[in-house]
Design a protein around this motif. Structure first.
Motif, mmCIF file in Angstrom:
data_model
loop_
_atom_site.group_PDB
_atom_site.id
_atom_site.type_symbol
_atom_site.label_atom_id
_atom_site.label_comp_id
_atom_site.label_asym_id
_atom_site.label_seq_id
_atom_site.Cartn_x
_atom_site.Cartn_y
_atom_site.Cartn_z
ATOM 1 N N MET A 1 0.853 -1.189 0.000
ATOM 2 C CA MET A 1 0.000 0.000 0.000
ATOM 3 C C MET A 1 0.894 1.246 0.000
ATOM 4 S SD MET A 1 -2.955 1.144 2.763
ATOM 5 C CE MET A 1 -3.903 -0.350 2.580
ATOM 6 N N ASP A 2 0.812 2.058 -1.080
ATOM 7 C CA ASP A 2 1.619 3.274 -1.135
ATOM 8 C C ASP A 2 0.908 4.401 -0.389
ATOM 9 O OD1 ASP A 2 -0.389 4.244 -2.806
ATOM 10 O OD2 ASP A 2 0.722 3.801 -4.643
ATOM 11 N N THR A 3 1.528 5.592 -0.408
ATOM 12 C CA THR A 3 0.992 6.710 0.373
ATOM 13 C C THR A 3 -0.404 7.108 -0.084
ATOM 14 O OG1 THR A 3 3.228 7.535 0.775
ATOM 15 C CG2 THR A 3 1.409 9.083 1.096
ATOM 16 N N ASN A 4 -0.616 7.156 -1.392
ATOM 17 C CA ASN A 4 -1.934 7.549 -1.901
ATOM 18 C C ASN A 4 -3.012 6.546 -1.481
ATOM 19 O OD1 ASN A 4 -0.969 9.863 -3.145
ATOM 20 N ND2 ASN A 4 -0.513 8.793 -5.075
ATOM 21 N N GLU A 5 -2.672 5.261 -1.542
ATOM 22 C CA GLU A 5 -3.632 4.235 -1.136
ATOM 23 C C GLU A 5 -3.901 4.306 0.363
ATOM 24 O OE1 GLU A 5 -2.754 0.668 -4.373
ATOM 25 O OE2 GLU A 5 -1.450 0.893 -2.618
ATOM 26 N N ALA A 6 -2.837 4.526 1.141
ATOM 27 C CA ALA A 6 -2.998 4.630 2.593
ATOM 28 C C ALA A 6 -3.868 5.827 2.958
ATOM 29 C CB ALA A 6 -1.630 4.746 3.263
ATOM 30 N N ARG A 7 -3.642 6.957 2.267
ATOM 31 C CA ARG A 7 -4.431 8.159 2.568
ATOM 32 C C ARG A 7 -5.890 7.971 2.148
ATOM 33 N NH1 ARG A 7 -0.922 11.822 1.082
ATOM 34 N NH2 ARG A 7 -0.288 12.128 3.253
ATOM 35 N N HIS B 1 -7.492 5.160 2.069
ATOM 36 C CA HIS B 1 -8.119 4.256 3.045
ATOM 37 C C HIS B 1 -8.411 4.995 4.344
ATOM 38 C CE1 HIS B 1 -9.296 0.482 4.774
ATOM 39 N NE2 HIS B 1 -8.366 0.540 5.722
ATOM 40 N N LEU B 2 -7.487 5.848 4.770
ATOM 41 C CA LEU B 2 -7.711 6.622 5.990
ATOM 42 C C LEU B 2 -8.925 7.533 5.844
ATOM 43 C CD1 LEU B 2 -5.288 8.228 8.394
ATOM 44 C CD2 LEU B 2 -6.824 9.779 7.198
ATOM 45 N N ASN B 3 -9.045 8.213 4.717
ATOM 46 C CA ASN B 3 -10.193 9.093 4.497
ATOM 47 C C ASN B 3 -11.502 8.306 4.475
ATOM 48 O OD1 ASN B 3 -8.650 11.438 4.380
ATOM 49 N ND2 ASN B 3 -8.277 11.225 2.174
ATOM 50 N N LEU C 1 -12.027 5.552 6.150
ATOM 51 C CA LEU C 1 -12.309 5.189 7.538
ATOM 52 C C LEU C 1 -12.877 6.374 8.311
ATOM 53 C CD1 LEU C 1 -9.148 3.038 8.406
ATOM 54 C CD2 LEU C 1 -11.472 2.221 7.996
ATOM 55 N N LEU C 2 -12.307 7.550 8.110
ATOM 56 C CA LEU C 2 -12.816 8.731 8.809
ATOM 57 C C LEU C 2 -14.252 9.040 8.396
ATOM 58 C CD1 LEU C 2 -9.664 11.050 8.736
ATOM 59 C CD2 LEU C 2 -10.621 9.832 10.704
ATOM 60 N N THR C 3 -14.573 8.769 7.138
ATOM 61 C CA THR C 3 -15.953 8.952 6.677
ATOM 62 C C THR C 3 -16.888 7.989 7.395
ATOM 63 O OG1 THR C 3 -15.183 9.665 4.494
ATOM 64 C CG2 THR C 3 -17.475 8.937 4.668
ATOM 65 N N LEU C 4 -16.428 6.735 7.539
ATOM 66 C CA LEU C 4 -17.229 5.760 8.292
ATOM 67 C C LEU C 4 -17.428 6.230 9.726
ATOM 68 C CD1 LEU C 4 -15.768 2.282 7.178
ATOM 69 C CD2 LEU C 4 -17.864 3.391 6.395
ATOM 70 N N GLY C 5 -16.373 6.822 10.294
ATOM 71 C CA GLY C 5 -16.473 7.316 11.661
ATOM 72 C C GLY C 5 -17.479 8.439 11.793
ATOM 73 N N LEU C 6 -17.476 9.364 10.836
ATOM 74 C CA LEU C 6 -18.436 10.466 10.869
ATOM 75 C C LEU C 6 -19.868 9.953 10.749
ATOM 76 C CD1 LEU C 6 -16.560 13.081 8.638
ATOM 77 C CD2 LEU C 6 -16.957 13.203 11.110
ATOM 78 N N ARG C 7 -20.043 8.884 9.987
ATOM 79 C CA ARG C 7 -21.379 8.293 9.826
ATOM 80 C C ARG C 7 -21.758 7.386 10.998
ATOM 81 N NH1 ARG C 7 -20.663 6.033 3.646
ATOM 82 N NH2 ARG C 7 -20.612 8.039 2.550
ATOM 83 N N ARG C 8 -20.804 7.185 11.914
ATOM 84 C CA ARG C 8 -20.995 6.276 13.054
ATOM 85 C C ARG C 8 -21.342 4.859 12.592
ATOM 86 N NH1 ARG C 8 -20.895 9.077 17.706
ATOM 87 N NH2 ARG C 8 -21.281 11.327 17.618
ATOM 88 N N GLU C 9 -20.662 4.437 11.536
ATOM 89 C CA GLU C 9 -20.872 3.085 11.021
ATOM 90 C C GLU C 9 -20.276 2.062 11.990
ATOM 91 O OE1 GLU C 9 -22.375 2.006 8.305
ATOM 92 O OE2 GLU C 9 -22.714 3.835 7.128
ATOM 93 N N GLY D 1 3.658 6.899 4.873
ATOM 94 C CA GLY D 1 3.729 8.292 4.440
ATOM 95 C C GLY D 1 2.592 9.164 4.926
ATOM 96 N N LEU D 2 1.770 8.679 5.844
ATOM 97 C CA LEU D 2 0.682 9.499 6.376
ATOM 98 C C LEU D 2 1.249 10.602 7.268
ATOM 99 C CD1 LEU D 2 -1.902 6.731 7.368
ATOM 100 C CD2 LEU D 2 -1.978 8.224 5.367
ATOM 101 N N LEU D 3 0.606 11.752 7.237
ATOM 102 C CA LEU D 3 1.030 12.866 8.074
ATOM 103 C C LEU D 3 0.690 12.593 9.538
ATOM 104 C CD1 LEU D 3 -0.241 15.830 5.856
ATOM 105 C CD2 LEU D 3 2.112 14.971 6.049
ATOM 106 N N PRO D 4 1.461 13.164 10.473
ATOM 107 C CA PRO D 4 1.135 12.992 11.897
ATOM 108 C C PRO D 4 -0.293 13.426 12.218
ATOM 109 C CG PRO D 4 3.314 13.940 11.659
ATOM 110 C CD PRO D 4 2.712 13.928 10.284
ATOM 111 N N GLU D 5 -0.765 14.491 11.552
ATOM 112 C CA GLU D 5 -2.135 14.956 11.786
ATOM 113 C C GLU D 5 -3.156 13.889 11.398
ATOM 114 O OE1 GLU D 5 0.417 18.582 11.225
ATOM 115 O OE2 GLU D 5 0.195 16.623 10.252
#
Length: 407
Positions: free
Chosen positions: A1-7, A9-11, A13-21, A41-45
């Motif tokens: 998984m490269d940086t673009n794929e990791a980012r 996937h993270l986005n 997951l965060l969308t799922l979190g906002l939807r409270r899935e 390659g994900l940012l600390p933030e």
């Protein structure tokens, strides 16, 4: 998984979190535990945001506090690397860490049994054909058997940490599947914290004599209230005791056949069954067990020669078929041993006081009683499969059930 794929996937997951899935928590923690999370390659933030969202999704249960504490400490370590680091947020996370540590301490203390006056451990003294196998090897094999059978996948372990929120029907999503037997502590304790009897060879019980195992076979007439050992003479069923030809057809529903294989447990040793040129070692013990096996009504009584000595004033011994026998098409008997074997011969009772260590002890034999389950024609039990489970329990005279209203 490269940086673009990791980012990406993270986005997601965060969308799922906002939807409270429901799937957010298990999927997020799976991702956080992957090497890609830190090295992709994900940012600390980005890392900080996902960790804190995961903390908020954890079930409000004290047994989840260990992972909550770990996540909070990881978040605290990342905070100073982020662009939104400030003292107030750092102080809030530090307070959450201290609060979680305190609550975890309360939980652990409550779960820790009170130390009472040390009591002498009750000894259950065993006499058997192969002590090393029955007391050591078999117990290790039983533990491995149940752990392999009921062990949870990484995904289901992570899913245990989440729950309580709104749910949607999603039965095929493996990330949220967590309702497994291995997740139930009492279920597993009844297996991994028990003593198990098994055999170092395969067993087969069937209603027909076809395809017997290679070490030998016995036949019985077996029904509720009556059983009788049988043999074969010139293709006819006969009495095992005197060879009398009996008028029993091979399709009689009360016929029961037991066959055994050679020894398959490589570490099994039985000094009293060394084998001979006619009967090699790997066949000697299975044939000896087969020869002394009998029936009791519809049950095959596998005589294990497993004799237990115990102080019946302080402990009773519950014996019963292993919990998962039904999966092999079998049912096991059960019983409670509360004193010396009531139907033994006089010499056995004389032996009860022959040695100093036997004084005051009762004894009994743990024989393995098995019968075919309903609508089952044949059952094969592989070697090292738990057959009988033994639980030491308090004698009834040593405890009393009481209503809280009576206290």
């Amino acid at each position: 998984m490269d940086t673009n794929e990791a980012r990406a996937h993270l986005n997601y997951l965060l969308t799922l979190g906002l939807r409270r899935e429901e799937a957010f928590g298990p999927m997020a923690i799976n991702f956080i535990k992957e090497k890609t999370f830190e090295s992709g390659g994900l940012l600390p933030e980005e890392q900080f945001s996902l960790i804190m969202a995961t903390v908020q999704a954890l079930a409000e249960e004290p047994k989840r506090y260990n992972i909550k504490l770990d996540m909070l400490k990881r978040a605290a370590g990342l905070l100073e690397k982020t662009s939104f680091n400030d003292q107030q947020l750092a102080r809030q996370i530090d307070q959450d860490i201290k609060k979680t540590e305190a609550e975890l301490g309360i939980y652990n203390e409550a779960m820790r049994p009170n130390k009472s006056i040390a009591q002498e451990k009750q000894k259950l003294i065993v006499q058997c054909d192969a002590p090393e196998y029955f007391l050591d090897i078999a117990q290790k094999r039983a533990t491995s058997y149940y752990q392999n059978k009921f062990g949870l996948s990484k995904e289901s372990k992570n899913a245990q940490h989440f729950g309580g929120g709104a749910r949607k029907f999603d039965p095929n999503n493996k990330d949220i599947q967590k309702e497994f037997p291995g997740a139930c502590a009492p279920f597993m304790n009844s297996r991994t914290n028990a003593f198990h009897l098994m055999m170092p060879f395969d067993l087969k019980i069937s209603k027909t004599p076809e395809d017997p195992l290679d070490a030998g076979m016995r036949a019985y007439y077996s029904k509720m209230g009556y059983s009788f050992p049988l043999g074969f003479e010139m293709g006819k069923i006969c009495s095992y005791q005197d060879g009398e030809i009996l008028d029993i057809e091979l399709d009689d529903p009360n016929l029961l056949f037991l066959s055994v294989s050679k020894i398959k447990e490589k570490e099994f040793r039985a000094p009293n069954y060394p084998g001979t040129p006619e009967v090699p070692f790997e066949y000697a013990y299975p044939r000896a067990v087969l020869e002394r096996t009998g029936t009791l009504g519809p049950y095959v009584q596998l005589v294990s020669n497993f004799k237990v000595w115990f102080d019946s004033s302080k402990v009773s011994v519950l014996i019963q078929g292993a919990p998962d026998l039904y999966e092999y098409g079998l049912q096991g008997g059960s019983g409670m041993m509360v004193r010396s074997h009531a139907s033994d011969k006089v010499p056995a009772y004389a032996e009860n006081t022959a040695q100093p260590w036997q004084e005051g002890l009762s004894f009994n034999f743990v024989n393995i009683h098995l019968t075919l389950g309903p609508n089952t024609e044949s059952a094969l039990i592989p070697y090292n499969t738990p057959l009988f489970t033994v639980y030491p329990v308090h004698p009834t005279q040593n405890f009393k059930w009481a209503s809280i209203n009576d206290l």
